[in-house]
Design a protein around this motif. Structure first.
Motif, PDB file in Angstrom:
ATOM      1  N   GLN A 483       0.832  -1.201   0.000  1.00  0.00           N
ATOM      2  CA  GLN A 483       0.000   0.000   0.000  1.00  0.00           C
ATOM      3  C   GLN A 483       0.867   1.251   0.000  1.00  0.00           C
ATOM      4  N   THR A 484       1.565   1.458  -1.106  1.00  0.00           N
ATOM      5  CA  THR A 484       2.353   2.666  -1.295  1.00  0.00           C
ATOM      6  C   THR A 484       1.642   3.581  -2.293  1.00  0.00           C
ATOM      7  N   THR A 485       2.032   4.835  -2.310  1.00  0.00           N
ATOM      8  CA  THR A 485       1.389   5.810  -3.183  1.00  0.00           C
ATOM      9  C   THR A 485       2.301   6.154  -4.366  1.00  0.00           C
ATOM     10  N   MET A 486       1.746   6.861  -5.346  1.00  0.00           N
ATOM     11  CA  MET A 486       2.568   7.328  -6.464  1.00  0.00           C
ATOM     12  C   MET A 486       3.663   8.257  -5.963  1.00  0.00           C
ATOM     13  N   ARG A 487       3.360   9.066  -4.971  1.00  0.00           N
ATOM     14  CA  ARG A 487       4.365   9.980  -4.423  1.00  0.00           C
ATOM     15  C   ARG A 487       5.524   9.200  -3.822  1.00  0.00           C
ATOM     16  N   HIS A 488       5.201   8.105  -3.125  1.00  0.00           N
ATOM     17  CA  HIS A 488       6.251   7.250  -2.567  1.00  0.00           C
ATOM     18  C   HIS A 488       7.135   6.686  -3.680  1.00  0.00           C
ATOM     19  N   VAL A 489       6.506   6.220  -4.755  1.00  0.00           N
ATOM     20  CA  VAL A 489       7.258   5.618  -5.861  1.00  0.00           C
ATOM     21  C   VAL A 489       8.150   6.659  -6.526  1.00  0.00           C
ATOM     22  N   GLU A 490       7.621   7.849  -6.733  1.00  0.00           N
ATOM     23  CA  GLU A 490       8.404   8.911  -7.367  1.00  0.00           C
ATOM     24  C   GLU A 490       9.618   9.277  -6.522  1.00  0.00           C
ATOM     25  N   ARG A 491       9.416   9.380  -5.212  1.00  0.00           N
ATOM     26  CA  ARG A 491      10.529   9.691  -4.316  1.00  0.00           C
ATOM     27  C   ARG A 491      11.568   8.573  -4.323  1.00  0.00           C
ATOM     28  N   LEU A 492      11.093   7.340  -4.327  1.00  0.00           N
ATOM     29  CA  LEU A 492      12.012   6.209  -4.352  1.00  0.00           C
ATOM     30  C   LEU A 492      12.899   6.256  -5.586  1.00  0.00           C
ATOM     31  N   VAL A 493      12.324   6.551  -6.743  1.00  0.00           N
ATOM     32  CA  VAL A 493      13.110   6.606  -7.979  1.00  0.00           C
ATOM     33  C   VAL A 493      14.186   7.687  -7.879  1.00  0.00           C
ATOM     34  N   ARG A 494      13.828   8.842  -7.337  1.00  0.00           N
ATOM     35  CA  ARG A 494      14.818   9.919  -7.197  1.00  0.00           C
ATOM     36  C   ARG A 494      15.968   9.494  -6.284  1.00  0.00           C
ATOM     37  N   VAL A 495      15.629   8.857  -5.167  1.00  0.00           N
ATOM     38  CA  VAL A 495      16.663   8.410  -4.238  1.00  0.00           C
ATOM     39  C   VAL A 495      17.498   7.299  -4.861  1.00  0.00           C
ATOM     40  N   LEU A 496      16.852   6.395  -5.589  1.00  0.00           N
ATOM     41  CA  LEU A 496      17.559   5.307  -6.267  1.00  0.00           C
ATOM     42  C   LEU A 496      18.614   5.860  -7.226  1.00  0.00           C
ATOM     43  N   VAL A 497      18.242   6.842  -8.026  1.00  0.00           N
ATOM     44  CA  VAL A 497      19.171   7.430  -8.992  1.00  0.00           C
ATOM     45  C   VAL A 497      20.310   8.133  -8.266  1.00  0.00           C
ATOM     46  N   ARG A 498      19.980   8.902  -7.227  1.00  0.00           N
ATOM     47  CA  ARG A 498      21.022   9.646  -6.516  1.00  0.00           C
ATOM     48  C   ARG A 498      22.002   8.716  -5.815  1.00  0.00           C
ATOM     49  N   GLU A 499      21.481   7.696  -5.132  1.00  0.00           N
ATOM     50  CA  GLU A 499      22.355   6.776  -4.414  1.00  0.00           C
ATOM     51  C   GLU A 499      23.194   5.945  -5.381  1.00  0.00           C
ATOM     52  N   ASN A 500      22.630   5.617  -6.539  1.00  0.00           N
ATOM     53  CA  ASN A 500      23.401   4.891  -7.539  1.00  0.00           C
ATOM     54  C   ASN A 500      24.570   5.738  -8.032  1.00  0.00           C
ATOM     55  N   GLN A 501      24.338   7.021  -8.253  1.00  0.00           N
ATOM     56  CA  GLN A 501      25.417   7.911  -8.690  1.00  0.00           C
ATOM     57  C   GLN A 501      26.504   8.007  -7.621  1.00  0.00           C
ATOM     58  N   ARG A 502      26.083   8.126  -6.369  1.00  0.00           N
ATOM     59  CA  ARG A 502      27.057   8.246  -5.283  1.00  0.00           C
ATOM     60  C   ARG A 502      27.903   6.983  -5.167  1.00  0.00           C
ATOM     61  N   ILE A 503      27.275   5.819  -5.267  1.00  0.00           N
ATOM     62  CA  ILE A 503      28.005   4.550  -5.157  1.00  0.00           C
ATOM     63  C   ILE A 503      28.935   4.365  -6.346  1.00  0.00           C
ATOM     64  N   THR A 504      28.476   4.755  -7.523  1.00  0.00           N
ATOM     65  CA  THR A 504      29.323   4.636  -8.712  1.00  0.00           C
ATOM     66  C   THR A 504      30.581   5.474  -8.567  1.00  0.00           C
ATOM     67  N   ILE A 505      30.426   6.715  -8.098  1.00  0.00           N
ATOM     68  CA  ILE A 505      31.590   7.593  -7.896  1.00  0.00           C
ATOM     69  C   ILE A 505      32.519   7.008  -6.840  1.00  0.00           C
ATOM     70  N   LYS A 506      31.941   6.496  -5.777  1.00  0.00           N
ATOM     71  CA  LYS A 506      32.745   5.919  -4.697  1.00  0.00           C
ATOM     72  C   LYS A 506      33.522   4.704  -5.199  1.00  0.00           C
TER      73      LYS A 506
END
Length: 516
Positions: A483-506
């Motif tokens: 029972q998640t919302t569209m807002r939850h999904v949108e936020r998750l995608v943003r965090v997923l992209v940001r954390e992926n970039q950070r891990i890639t740089i690291k």
């Protein structure tokens, strides 16, 4: 946004500076120095969990496992019965970040780290002015206050049990994007909190009958039996009903488990391997069916491990009337509008896309099944067919009823479509092809899947990445079953992209953790 991670060697100077700011200038524990840096005496033994914003260290906490602990050196007697405790030291948040969620996020990071390291008890010297705050997290005083003046501390202990009972634990709990247990609706929790009903009463029988009726409609089958247990139990029950020679379609981890169910039940069968991440090769399957006559075929509708949904109608079209189609629909029911009409047996559960609490196993079937004295009682589908067979939980049934009321298949489709398109568009490698993608779960192939899963959890999103087969393959899964919302999904995608970039740089910098 603040990024939380385990400190690396490049963070050492910033750690010494924040240490000095907090424990020399603000809390006068140490003498000032002109360098305005404080190297902790246990620096080489500490593991630092840190939060950084725009590459500036704003929060930190150190975990140390080496005895004697600081409290022991100060004369505090600790519980020697605890297994492998640790101590928390140097908890520090810059003053300008203390009225934000920084401290809460740092504590969530701490709890994730302690769980991964299987540390169940930690000690801390909590400042007296923050004692009430620590208590909200479950810290318990274990001795009299130490120190004097502005540097007074309360010896405290935090256990996982006291944290789970604390007022803050639910606030810090990550939002579940799991295929089970899923994020449940508030009405489901409320229904589960009702007073239990005895399982032999008329009201319990009526509740059982009503729920099975609703499940018949959902599966489009004339009969549904229900047991207290997991999907494993449901498939074990079905395995006992199989006779003759069968064929199991194996497209991943859960297809492999069907093989195990049938083998343990002593059944005769062949195996048809499916290409990982792809639809069924119908020509190859038709060729095998032409060569051998099978009494039954067993497959997963959604292969959870790969995020693939198989075309049941296409499989049905290849079968003659004498071949029974058996379907594990555990990760499919509730993710879309599916009819299992014509399937001999279909299994599913309450705690996945249906949105209930884990604990109910459902077996849909075409024909009425009679009990058999040759089958162990708890695996005998015939004993379940007429209603309440064994001790059950009215709370689970009520929760499942509430979950069925809350199902929104249109919203589920919108969430999954957005998630799949957004993840593919940002360059992630999905295991399933677009034509085979399941409507409830994505499997991402990532070289640092475990690190990415940890990073998401620290940021408040719990995805699937810790199962043995996921770790082995470095796969990460995101499910929209709860029972998640569209807002939850949108936020998750943003965090997923940001954390992926950070891990890639690291990873490119190839830095090692500081004092692992």
């Amino acid at each position: 946004m603040i990024d939380f991670s385990i400190a690396t060697a490049s963070d050492a100077e910033a750690i010494h500076e924040l240490n000095y700011l907090t424990f020399t200038e603000e809390i006068p524990q140490h003498q000032p120095n002109i360098e305005r840096k404080r190297i902790d005496r246990f620096h080489d033994q500490n593991t630092y969990l840190i939060g950084k914003e725009d590459d500036r260290l704003v929060a930190m906490i150190a975990i140390r496992k080496h005895r004697p602990f600081s409290l022991e050196e100060k004369g505090v007697t600790l519980d020697e019965t605890l297994t492998d405790p640790a101590e928390i030291r140097l908890l520090s948040v810059r003053p300008e970040y203390r009225n934000s969620r920084t401290f809460m996020q740092l504590m969530r990071f701490l709890m994730v780290y302690l769980e991964r390291e299987t540390i169940d008890h930690v000690y801390i010297s909590g400042t007296t002015r923050e004692a009430k705050l620590y208590a909200r997290f479950g810290f318990t005083p274990i001795a009299a206050t130490l120190g004097s003046g502005d540097a007074q501390f309360v010896p405290m202990l935090l256990s996982r049990a006291t944290y789970e009972r604390s007022v803050i634990a639910d606030v810090l709990r990550p939002l579940h994007f799991l295929a089970g247990p899923v994020e449940v609706a508030p009405t489901v929790r409320q229904a589960a909190q009702q007073a239990p009903r005895p399982h032999r009463t008329a009201s319990m029988r009526q509740l059982d009958q009503d729920l099975r009726g609703r499940m018949c409609q959902l599966l489009d089958l004339p009969h549904v039996s229900m047991a207290v247990g997991s999907g494993t139990l449901a498939n074990d029950i079905v395995a006992q009903q199989l006779s003759g020679h069968g064929l199991i379609l194996n497209g991943g981890e859960f297809g492999q488990r069907l093989i195990d169910h049938a083998a343990r039940a002593g059944k005769s069968f062949d195996i048809h391997l499916l290409p990982s991440g792809h639809p069924i090769d119908l020509e190859q399957l038709a060729s095998q069916l032409h060569q051998t006559e099978y009494d039954w075929i067993w497959l997963t509708h959604c292969e959870t491990s790969t995020g693939v949904l198989y075309d049941l109608d296409a499989v049905k079209a290849l079968l003659d009337q004498q071949t029974a189609l058996i379907v594990d629909a555990i990760s499919a029911v509730g993710t879309g509008r599916f009819s299992y009409d014509g399937c001999r047996f279909v299994t599913t559960v309450s705690g996945k896309a249906i949105g209930g609490l884990p604990g109910l196993a459902f077996i849909g079937h075409v024909d009425r099944v009679l009990p058999s004295p040759r089958i162990p009682r708890y695996l005998d589908l015939g004993l379940y067919a007429e209603g309440v067979a064994f001790s059950g939980s009215s709370n689970l049934l009520l929760a499942c009823q509430a979950a069925l009321d809350a199902i929104d298949l249109d919203l589920a489709a919108i969430k999954m479509t957005y998630l799949e398109q957004a993840v593919r568009a940002t360059g992630f490698n999905l295991l399933a092809t677009q034509e085979a993608q399941a409507p409830g779960i994505l499997t991402i192939v990532h070289p640092s899947a475990t690190a990415l899963g940890d990073a998401l959890r620290i940021q408040g999103y719990h995805v699937q990445y810790e199962s043995d087969y996921l770790v082995r393959n470095q796969w990460l899964q995101i499910s929209t079953m709860g029972q998640t919302t569209m807002r939850h999904v949108e936020r998750l995608v943003r965090v997923l992209v940001r954390e992926n970039q950070r891990i890639t740089i690291k990873n490119e910098q190839n830095e090692r953790p500081l004092n692992p």
